[in-house]
Design an enzyme around this catalytic site. Sequence first.
Site, mmCIF file in Angstrom:
data_model
loop_
_atom_site.group_PDB
_atom_site.id
_atom_site.type_symbol
_atom_site.label_atom_id
_atom_site.label_comp_id
_atom_site.label_asym_id
_atom_site.label_seq_id
_atom_site.Cartn_x
_atom_site.Cartn_y
_atom_site.Cartn_z
ATOM 1 N N ASN A 1 0.855 -1.181 0.000
ATOM 2 C CA ASN A 1 0.000 0.000 0.000
ATOM 3 C C ASN A 1 0.896 1.238 0.000
ATOM 4 O O ASN A 1 1.361 1.690 1.044
ATOM 5 C CB ASN A 1 -0.898 -0.039 1.236
ATOM 6 C CG ASN A 1 -1.755 1.201 1.358
ATOM 7 O OD1 ASN A 1 -1.666 2.119 0.549
ATOM 8 N ND2 ASN A 1 -2.581 1.230 2.377
ATOM 9 N N CYS B 1 -1.910 5.276 0.747
ATOM 10 C CA CYS B 1 -2.933 5.671 1.721
ATOM 11 C C CYS B 1 -2.860 7.159 1.993
ATOM 12 O O CYS B 1 -1.831 7.671 2.432
ATOM 13 C CB CYS B 1 -2.773 4.930 3.036
ATOM 14 S SG CYS B 1 -4.043 5.431 4.222
ATOM 15 N N GLY C 1 -14.717 -2.926 -3.069
ATOM 16 C CA GLY C 1 -14.438 -2.254 -1.806
ATOM 17 C C GLY C 1 -15.701 -1.839 -1.074
ATOM 18 O O GLY C 1 -16.393 -2.661 -0.464
HETATM 19 C C1 LIG Z 1 -12.940 2.318 5.125
HETATM 20 C C2 LIG Z 1 -11.884 2.013 4.122
HETATM 21 C C3 LIG Z 1 -10.635 1.534 4.541
HETATM 22 C C4 LIG Z 1 -9.625 1.267 3.632
HETATM 23 N N1 LIG Z 1 -8.419 0.782 4.060
HETATM 24 C C5 LIG Z 1 -7.442 0.450 3.160
HETATM 25 C C6 LIG Z 1 -6.209 -0.143 3.568
HETATM 26 O O1 LIG Z 1 -5.981 -0.435 4.725
HETATM 27 N N2 LIG Z 1 -5.257 -0.395 2.620
HETATM 28 C C7 LIG Z 1 -5.486 -0.111 1.295
HETATM 29 O O2 LIG Z 1 -4.602 -0.358 0.477
HETATM 30 N N3 LIG Z 1 -6.656 0.420 0.873
HETATM 31 C C8 LIG Z 1 -7.642 0.702 1.773
HETATM 32 N N4 LIG Z 1 -8.843 1.237 1.327
HETATM 33 C C9 LIG Z 1 -9.039 1.492 -0.102
HETATM 34 C C10 LIG Z 1 -9.792 0.342 -0.779
HETATM 35 O O3 LIG Z 1 -9.061 -0.844 -0.705
HETATM 36 C C11 LIG Z 1 -10.081 0.677 -2.254
HETATM 37 O O4 LIG Z 1 -8.861 0.897 -2.925
HETATM 38 C C12 LIG Z 1 -10.940 1.918 -2.409
HETATM 39 O O5 LIG Z 1 -11.948 1.921 -1.407
HETATM 40 C C13 LIG Z 1 -11.603 2.035 -3.776
HETATM 41 O O6 LIG Z 1 -12.483 0.965 -4.034
HETATM 42 P P1 LIG Z 1 -14.094 1.084 -3.812
HETATM 43 O O7 LIG Z 1 -14.537 2.303 -4.533
HETATM 44 O O8 LIG Z 1 -14.654 -0.194 -4.373
HETATM 45 O O9 LIG Z 1 -14.308 1.192 -2.352
HETATM 46 C C14 LIG Z 1 -9.860 1.487 2.244
HETATM 47 C C15 LIG Z 1 -11.114 1.943 1.816
HETATM 48 C C16 LIG Z 1 -12.135 2.201 2.727
HETATM 49 C C17 LIG Z 1 -13.460 2.702 2.217
#
Ligand SMILES: Cc1cc2nc3c(=O)[nH]c(=O)nc-3n(C[C@H](O)[C@H](O)[C@H](O)COP(=O)(O)O)c2cc1C
Lengths: 271, 271, 307, 307
Positions: D131, D134, D269
């Site tokens: 990652n 972030c 996600g």
């Molecule tokens: C509450 C939350 C926590 C997340 N935590 C992480 C994380 O720990 N590591 C990471 O690489 N991405 C994290 N993400 C990003 C997601 O993995 C993803 O890349 C992003 O939400 C876009 O996809 P989506 O639109 O389907 O949610 C997080 C997203 C959300 C909403």
Amino acid sequence: MPFDVIAAVTDQRELGPDTWLLALDAPQIAAAARAGEFVMLGLPEIDRMLIRRPFSIARVGPAEAGAPRTIEIVYKVFGSRTAMFSTLRPGAKMSVLGPLGRGFWLPEPDGPRELLLVAGGIGIAIFPLLVQQLGARAGEASLLYGARTAAELVLRDWFAERGVAVELATDDGSAGHHGMVTDLLEARLARPARGRRLVMACGPTPMLRAVGDLAMAREVPCQLALEETMACGFGVCLGCVVPRRNPEGEFDRFVRVCTEGPVFDAREVAP
Amino acid sequence: MPFDVIAAVTDQRELGPDTWLLALDAPQIAAAARAGEFVMLGLPEIDRMLIRRPFSIARVGPAEAGAPRTIEIVYKVFGSRTAMFSTLRPGAKMSVLGPLGRGFWLPEPDGPRELLLVAGGIGIAIFPLLVQQLGARAGEASLLYGARTAAELVLRDWFAERGVAVELATDDGSAGHHGMVTDLLEARLARPARGRRLVMACGPTPMLRAVGDLAMAREVPCQLALEETMACGFGVCLGCVVPRRNPEGEFDRFVRVCTEGPVFDAREVAP
Amino acid sequence: MSGGVRTEVDVGRGLVLRNPILTASGTFGYGLEYEPFVDLTALGGIVVKGISPAPRAGNPPPRIVETPSGMLNAIGLQNVGVERFVREKLPALRERGAVVIVNVFGSSEADYVAVVEALEREQGIAAYELNLSCPNVDKGGLAFGRDPDAMRALTRAVRERTGRPLWVKLTPNVTDIAEMARAARDGGADAVSLVNTYVGMVIDVERRRPVLARRTGGLSGPAIRPLAVAAVDQVHRAIDLPIIGIGGITCARDVVEFMLAGARAVQVGTANYNDPAIAQKLVDELVSWCRAHGVGDVNELVGALEE
Amino acid sequence: MSGGVRTEVDVGRGLVLRNPILTASGTFGYGLEYEPFVDLTALGGIVVKGISPAPRAGNPPPRIVETPSGMLNAIGLQNVGVERFVREKLPALRERGAVVIVNVFGSSEADYVAVVEALEREQGIAAYELNLSCPNVDKGGLAFGRDPDAMRALTRAVRERTGRPLWVKLTPNVTDIAEMARAARDGGADAVSLVNTYVGMVIDVERRRPVLARRTGGLSGPAIRPLAVAAVDQVHRAIDLPIIGIGGITCARDVVEFMLAGARAVQVGTANYNDPAIAQKLVDELVSWCRAHGVGDVNELVGALEE
Ligand SMILES: Cc1cc2nc3c(=O)[nH]c(=O)nc-3n(C[C@H](O)[C@H](O)[C@H](O)COP(=O)(O)O)c2cc1C
Ligand SMILES: Cc1cc2nc3c(=O)[nH]c(=O)nc-3n(C[C@H](O)[C@H](O)[C@H](O)COP(=O)(O)OP(=O)(O)OC[C@H]3O[C@@H](n4cnc5c(N)ncnc54)[C@H](O)[C@@H]3O)c2cc1C
Ligand SMILES: Cc1cc2nc3c(=O)[nH]c(=O)nc-3n(C[C@H](O)[C@H](O)[C@H](O)COP(=O)(O)OP(=O)(O)OC[C@H]3O[C@@H](n4cnc5c(N)ncnc54)[C@H](O)[C@@H]3O)c2cc1C
Ligand SMILES: Cc1cc2nc3c(=O)[nH]c(=O)nc-3n(C[C@H](O)[C@H](O)[C@H](O)COP(=O)(O)O)c2cc1C
Ligand code: FES
Ligand code: FES
């Protein structure tokens, strides 16, 4: 000048498979509407629907009681918004902008005419208002109407009742000619004319292209009602353009379907 | 184990200003629900509502006919989603996940108790199910119930009818004590106890803070039902945390309101 | 002053707008199309469709597609060119007394300079907004908007030719938008407007083609509002220059949000299509909001986040 | 193979997933929380919440807020740390036979290396996802994700310690995401996953404060889908490396859209919150879609746009 109003749904009826008639209480728009013009339909809350959708003004009514109060939309459930529209019931509110666009033009009424209305599928929605506005001269019109199957040939009786000669075509032969609506047009154009001919067509793009070609080959004036994705409907977003060609058939410029159309001379546009 | 179901609305009634009771046909959730637990409420179409919203299970019913079929939600119109929920009528479908969370805990029924239920505003929504589950022992409970004005004191008769002693407070003096509900609690705690006391509170954050402080000052066990914005409701998004403190009152770690709460011991959390 | 609330905002180089509500370039045509719906003089200003030296045909259709809470467009800066703008559009706007900001577009520094030089001879222009951020054309715009040196140089070249207020419109499609704002300021900009659209794409999975003929387009509408607010906040904290906030505005709350993040004025874009009267309504709603919240002067809101 | 459709996808270094549907880090916990709703072995894989060397408390609340068709989060990588992950979570996942991809996070190169070295001793890990993107922490993540040199160096440092498949998760908050993908590949990545969230902000206008305690958060959900699809398309056309597509997926159409843009697999996600069973449903819906469209192998979809 278009009106932007919040209008109540007064009727919602299923006419055929996935095909609905929606009536809206919009007296200003009803009074001003001309055949071929359209409205942008949305919901009052912008956060529920960012971009409104264009629909032909299919009919105004009731015609009897002085000035008409309602406009009617005939529509097919196609994607997310039309699906949602079909769940609205009388009393629900919609936002309506119209009348918009440049509709059909009719030759001066100085002699016999042969008006050929060519409709493919939901393209039928543009023609009832034309027949209403033809009034007593509706008998000069023939409707050549094609669809995939008989059940999709909505409103056909309505036209017949008003003196319009209706010829049908279906892809599966379940009603009328077994084949394409352009076959009907080709046959008709091969016959001698009853008067000055004018073709007006609305339907899927391949049909419009064929109709335009047939009419131009015989030098019959032809008006095509085009569709393009629209964001505004009143000429500012420049989203709805189609290429216009010059008399030599070359690209001239992009014209807006919403304000310079939706009805175009077939010689100007190549759908 | 929570159930994720599509449930039909069976009732929707206005109880007071912007305050509604919504009933849903969700037998599995109704059967499993315990006082203080909650559901995540949404619409079946994700494109109409991305993030569901948490609501206490206010009541299950009808209790008479064997296992309960419905859950009831008592809610206040607060923002966009609650406004939309209030437009739903019987027959409409909602998506419901629950029961969720850790609810109230009751001391073993081995002697007389004095249960002090402290509700501020819509915080009342968490208590009917507690009274239902207390059953015959509802008489051990007192409801100290505050709101801005008398009209907002919804459901108060329902509690009284079940043997709960109800004391009211309003900011404007239109019903009960003219002042805060914490005044009622303070007065009550100053009086001798009828049995083992236990405070259970739900309401706005400042109220919860004051209730916790009052109870802890007198070493009365106290449970606070907290609120925090939630995205999932089942412990995975880590969106709903509050800081937990250790016995020394220092920050220990973030705990999830959805799975480690929503009901916490007042000594653990500082709202 | 409106309903007891002071609404005038100073957006730099002495330009005081009667209120902070403007309309965004490309979403309000040349203003005149909105006359059935809006009193043009009631607005803080009108930013007209991007003008290039010569007329531009724009991209082939389809040019737009709706997305969740937003839309993509790839108009490609179709416009009448500076000559016809000056001849046909500007006089009508001037006559009505509208506050006109001209959005300027080109494929080279010379283009930008040419448009501004042509406009310098005309009355009735309140400011220039350099569009260094259009994602929907092959050359120009975005190329300048992503390179701080090019942006500084281009801004300076225009600055040397005009004493009028000069705004630079920033693209959010960059790693560090504050750096771009700094480059604009160093080049002599009086204000920055942000954001332009985000590069996006929708595929028609049935036809296995991008929906837009140009493959990608620019995302606008409420979907981008949180991104635009963050961009305004970032630029506001990084440099001291008037900011015009843009992105997904649909109601007075949104206007206030951008102002609290640091915008002195805002532009309403995509929402004009859904409700052609919205810009004027927002002026009234903003005043009502201020009155209800005891704000006597909209300038009290600018950057007024509690820290 | 499922219902007559071949669903296996090769995402590099010999890792063949049984189907292209994975769950995105941070939205699926450590997987076990979803057992009431999903058969974990029915998924292509599970990307667990970002793991750092030591446990992290995360950011203070509020941490999330809904936005138009999206949400902002600023969790701040709260996690149990690599030791407890190995002790408490991994064995359970291994026992169930789930395909586990570990999302790795750190504030320095040494952190990333430390997590991977600790995990190298363990069985039952299909791949690492670094990652580097972030937006919700002060140090690490985004800093690496925005600098190609740092990304290349960090990827290489990890690469030298593991023979397992190595994915790098990219941030879209950059000027040129293809350049970042190239840096990841040059550092030895076997695949890139994109996108992580977009930096956004919502202001509570009544309280004049950012809603999120951390001021800004990351935008996810359908609002960003067109942006993410454009990013995948851009990277796909620029370099030859397996892509895992992420951003706003809610239905089979969206999965197909990302695959046509060039993704070999996708991650779901935010939608997991609304419908905890969605990932498994998408596997079935994708197979149905393929059958209805005469697609016998999902790999036929990858990058298969008509040109
Ligand atoms: C509450 C939350 C926590 C997340 N935590 C992480 C994380 O720990 N590591 C990471 O690489 N991405 C994290 N993400 C990003 C997601 O993995 C993803 O890349 C992003 O939400 C876009 O996809 P989506 O639109 O389907 O949610 C997080 C997203 C959300 C909403
Ligand atoms: C001038 C005009 C008149 C029309 N009259 C009628 C009518 O009388 N009856 C009828 O059934 N249909 C009519 N249409 C087509 C109708 O607008 C579309 O079917 C409708 O917009 C689909 O919306 P949706 O949300 O259901 O579909 P979506 O899910 O949005 O998309 C499905 C398809 O609809 C088209 N579409 C989407 N948005 C728009 C838009 N803003 N403008 C135009 N097309 C769009 C796109 O090509 C897309 O592929 C007309 C279109 C135009 C331009
Ligand atoms: C465990 C729990 C039980 C609850 N029980 C009840 C109840 O029984 N009756 C009742 O009226 N209210 C209850 N609430 C509060 C209720 O969830 C919010 O009023 C509701 O989410 C507001 O949604 P909205 O869209 O109308 O408001 P929005 O416009 O979304 O926001 C208004 C405010 O609501 C809060 N909010 C928004 N989204 C969420 C979310 N996903 N989770 C929590 N809070 C949010 C935010 O603080 C925001 O400031 C409960 C909350 C929790 C956490
Ligand atoms: C159809 C359309 C055309 C646009 N044309 C221009 C333009 O010519 N010049 C420009 O600087 N911005 C243009 N924009 C960008 C808008 O001015 C604005 O920056 C963007 O739409 C974000 O604001 P919104 O979310 O309120 O729409 C255009 C936007 C749209 C939707
Ligand atoms: S729909 Fe906007 S210009 Fe035609
Ligand atoms: S709401 Fe998701 S962890 Fe509590």
